[in-house]
Design an enzyme around this catalytic site. Structure first.
Site, short mmCIF file in Angstrom:
data_model
loop_
_atom_site.label_atom_id
_atom_site.label_comp_id
_atom_site.label_asym_id
_atom_site.label_seq_id
_atom_site.Cartn_x
_atom_site.Cartn_y
_atom_site.Cartn_z
CG HIS B 143 -106.72 87.51 64.93
ND1 HIS B 143 -106.52 86.83 63.76
CD2 HIS B 143 -106.76 88.83 64.61
CE1 HIS B 143 -106.43 87.71 62.77
NE2 HIS B 143 -106.59 88.92 63.26
CG ASP B 222 -101.82 85.62 68.49
OD1 ASP B 222 -100.87 86.37 68.18
OD2 ASP B 222 -102.94 85.67 67.96
CD GLN B 225 -103.25 93.60 68.70
OE1 GLN B 225 -102.78 94.69 69.06
NE2 GLN B 225 -103.77 93.45 67.49
CE LYS B 248 -101.70 92.62 64.34
NZ LYS B 248 -102.84 93.28 63.68
CB CYS B 393 -109.75 88.83 62.48
SG CYS B 393 -109.41 89.63 60.94
C1 LIG Z 1 -104.18 88.80 68.26
C2 LIG Z 1 -103.82 88.71 66.81
N1 LIG Z 1 -103.39 87.53 66.31
C3 LIG Z 1 -103.03 87.42 65.03
C4 LIG Z 1 -103.10 88.47 64.15
C5 LIG Z 1 -102.72 88.23 62.72
O1 LIG Z 1 -101.64 89.00 62.29
P1 LIG Z 1 -101.28 88.95 60.75
O2 LIG Z 1 -102.48 89.43 60.02
O3 LIG Z 1 -100.12 89.87 60.60
O4 LIG Z 1 -100.96 87.53 60.42
C6 LIG Z 1 -103.55 89.71 64.63
C7 LIG Z 1 -103.66 90.89 63.76
O5 LIG Z 1 -104.52 91.10 62.95
C8 LIG Z 1 -103.92 89.82 65.99
O6 LIG Z 1 -104.39 90.98 66.49
#
Ligand SMILES: Cc1ncc(COP(=O)(O)O)c(C=O)c1O
Lengths: 151, 443
Positions: B143, B222, B225, B248, B393
């Site tokens: 991401h 990270d 998910q 999430k 993203c």
């Molecule tokens: C794998 C992953 N990392 C990071 C994020 C970022 O999360 P947030 O937007 O809550 O910071 C997301 C979600 O959009 C994600 O799916």
């Protein structure tokens, strides 16, 4: 209005046909515009001859709305005075921001009137304006470039 | 090979017998009022949980109750309400720690997963005195939140960013990484996603941790998910830092978590300066609080932490093992049904092995035209089916796959097979609609 109605035949035809698509020489300005939220991208060139838009060529990826509206734009500005194109762009932009409450002038917007329904879907307004904003930007660059060369 | 994560003992509930099938959604859907909504004249089919999950009543009520009856600032209000608020806030921290098998003081609250990863990048960069010649390793399936903070760090310090590639079936290319000596003695940080938000791939975190640790690198995960859908035990996971996000996993927005091994957190410098993160402030210089307070400058999202605590209670009440099992079954069904649609191409693993509940795909009409994800999304939305279209993203990943964008359906504990069927019917309709127009036929 249903979504199926939003996707007018005219829009789908332009989406598939993409009038004027492809990059061509000569050109005075080239710009890239993106819609960061969805990733739609357009690389657009403008060629001016005097006060006339001689060519608009582009390479773009994106949804049917952004592609079709760029194709319609091509038809509406190429071969016509810059000023007329700018007026058309203003009319199109006004229609897109009307939320559908607008009486479009078919003599001005031609196939562009098909996008009146899209104006009712706020999330898609940016898609419809992508090519137009790239074109306006490119013309501004080309005109600035011309002035520099005159100095 | 069975997924070791799925076999890990769940501390919160008995594993569901596989014969129970799709029993879970029926027992939880009543807790999510939004799932009874009509959208555009159709029952809502919410298949965008990888983007953000829906919230059960218990979470919203915990947040409302806190704000209506126990509201005060934490740590610095000495009255009764202040004590209640502090206790509720720290209670939220303990619950998150309990979910992870961690100590409460290892749980740092941030604004979201993105801020947690930025915190990690900033403080590790300083702690490790990163500079030219040092390397940071991520992957092409990350991401943007797990790419850009490391790019910025490398720009600031002169370190080099490198990345794992993927195989054609959407898994990390470990063999190519070994051949290129990707993780080597210059590697100072390895930061990887546990579960891909696009491909659904579950990465072999323990193996990757061993790879990072063998060269003395810090291993950041990270878990945005993964934590919502898999049992987690940080004692055996292998991560040094683990980032995830409340919204999430049934919790509210505005809150993220960075879990860290305490011995590492203790060595990291502060990230943001302000109230609560200090020990003693003098105009000449200050000393800093111990973790987690060191990383929590200013008034924290108090009600959000209380609500996340309620979300954790909810998840553990259901049982993470059961949630993981349901996610596995529903993903298998989703993969199987989607593959019946002509012109639909799934990105990432097409079999439900080491695979999370997000399935991304592209769709081509009968006349060979790529139907753009935004158009897919729009037609689905008109039938009440909510999915995501775009690059999710993860632009570098889409570029790597040779496409600009994709559509993504993602499931969670409340997702039913009927909803998958509704998705499939809506996709068939979309394909027919866009295929019904001949190429530029009008003129
Ligand atoms: C794998 C992953 N990392 C990071 C994020 C970022 O999360 P947030 O937007 O809550 O910071 C997301 C979600 O959009 C994600 O799916």
């Amino acid at each position: 209005m249903s979504v199926e109605q939003m996707y007018q035949e005219i829009i789908l035809d332009h989406y598939k046909a993409k009038h004027g698509s492809g990059l061509r020489d000569p050109y005075e300005a080239e710009v890239t515009h993106v819609n960061p939220s969805c990733g739609d991208e357009i690389l657009l060139r403008v060629h001016l001859e005097g006060d006339t838009v001689a060519d608009v060529s582009y390479d773009s990826v994106g949804c049917s709305i952004s592609q079709a509206s760029t194709s319609v734009m091509h038809d509406l500005v190429v071969g016509r005075p810059i000023e007329e194109g700018m007026a058309t762009a203003a009319a199109f932009t006004e229609m897109m921001h009307s939320r559908g409450d607008f009486e479009p002038d078919e003599d001005v917007l031609e196939d562009g009137i098909a996008f009146l329904g899209v104006a009712q879907f706020p999330a898609r307004v940016k898609c419809a304006l992508l090519g137009w904003s790239a074109w306006k930007d490119a013309v501004a660059h080309a005109l600035a470039h011309k002035e520099e060369n005159h100095d | 090979m069975p997924d070791p994560d799925l076999l890990a003992a769940d501390r919160s509930g008995a594993p569901e017998a596989s014969s129970a099938g799709f029993a879970l959604p029926a027992s939880v859907r009543g807790d999510f009022p939004v799932l009874d909504r009509q959208v555009n004249g159709h029952p809502l089919v919410y298949l965008d949980s990888a983007n953000t999950s829906q919230k059960p009543r218990a979470v919203v009520e915990a947040m409302a109750d806190h704000l209506l009856l126990h509201n005060a600032n934490v740590a610095r209000a000495m009255h009764q309400l202040g004590a209640e608020a502090s206790e509720a806030f720290e209670g939220g921290r303990s619950k998150v720690a309990g979910l992870l098998g961690a100590r409460p003081e290892e749980v740092v609250f941030t604004k979201n997963a993105s801020e947690a990863l930025n915190l990690a990048a900033h403080t590790l960069g300083q702690h490790l005195a990163l500079g030219p010649g040092d390397e940071v390793v991520v992957s092409v399936m990350e991401h943007h939140s797990n790419i850009v903070p490391w790019q910025l760090l490398c720009q600031r310090t002169g370190a080099t960013l490198r990345w794992f590639d993927i195989t054609d079936d959407g898994r990390l290319d470990l063999q190519a990484a070994r051949e290129q000596d990707l993780v080597n003695e210059r590697t100072k940080v390895v930061s990887l996603t546990w579960v891909s938000n696009v491909l659904g791939t579950v990465n072999p975190i323990t193996e990757l941790a061993a790879m990072a640790h063998a060269v003395g690198a810090v291993f950041v995960v990270d878990g945005s998910q993964a934590v919502p859908q898999l049992p987690v035990d940080v004692a055996t996971l292998g991560a040094d830092l683990l980032a995830f996000t409340s919204h999430k996993m049934l919790g509210p927005t505005g809150l993220g978590v960075l879990w860290g091994r305490y011995e590492l957190l203790e060595q990291l410098p502060p990230f943001l300066g302000g109230g609560e993160m200090i020990e003693v402030v003098r105009m000449e210089g200050s000393t800093y609080a111990r973790p987690p307070a060191r990383f929590e400058a200013g008034t924290p999202p108090i009600a959000e932490v209380v609500a996340l605590g309620a979300a954790v209670d909810y998840l553990r009440g259901v049982g993470m093992q059961r949630i993981a099992h349901h996610e596995h079954l529903i993903t298998a069904y989703l993969l199987e049904q989607l593959q019946r649609i002509e012109g639909l191409r799934i990105l990432g693993p097409t079999v439900p092995v080491d695979r999370g509940g997000a399935v991304s795909f592209t769709l081509t009409s009968a006349d060979g035209f790529d139907i753009h994800p935004h158009d897919v999304m729009q037609l689905l939305d008109s039938r009440g089916v909510a999915i995501r279209g775009g690059h999710h993203c993860a632009r570098p990943l889409h570029h790597r796959l040779g496409i600009q964008a994709s559509s993504r359906a993602s499931a969670y504990l409340y997702t039913t097979p009927d909803e998958v069927d509704a998705l499939v019917a809506a996709l068939e309709h979309t394909r027919a609609f866009f295929g019904g127009h001949s190429l530029g036929g009008r003129r």
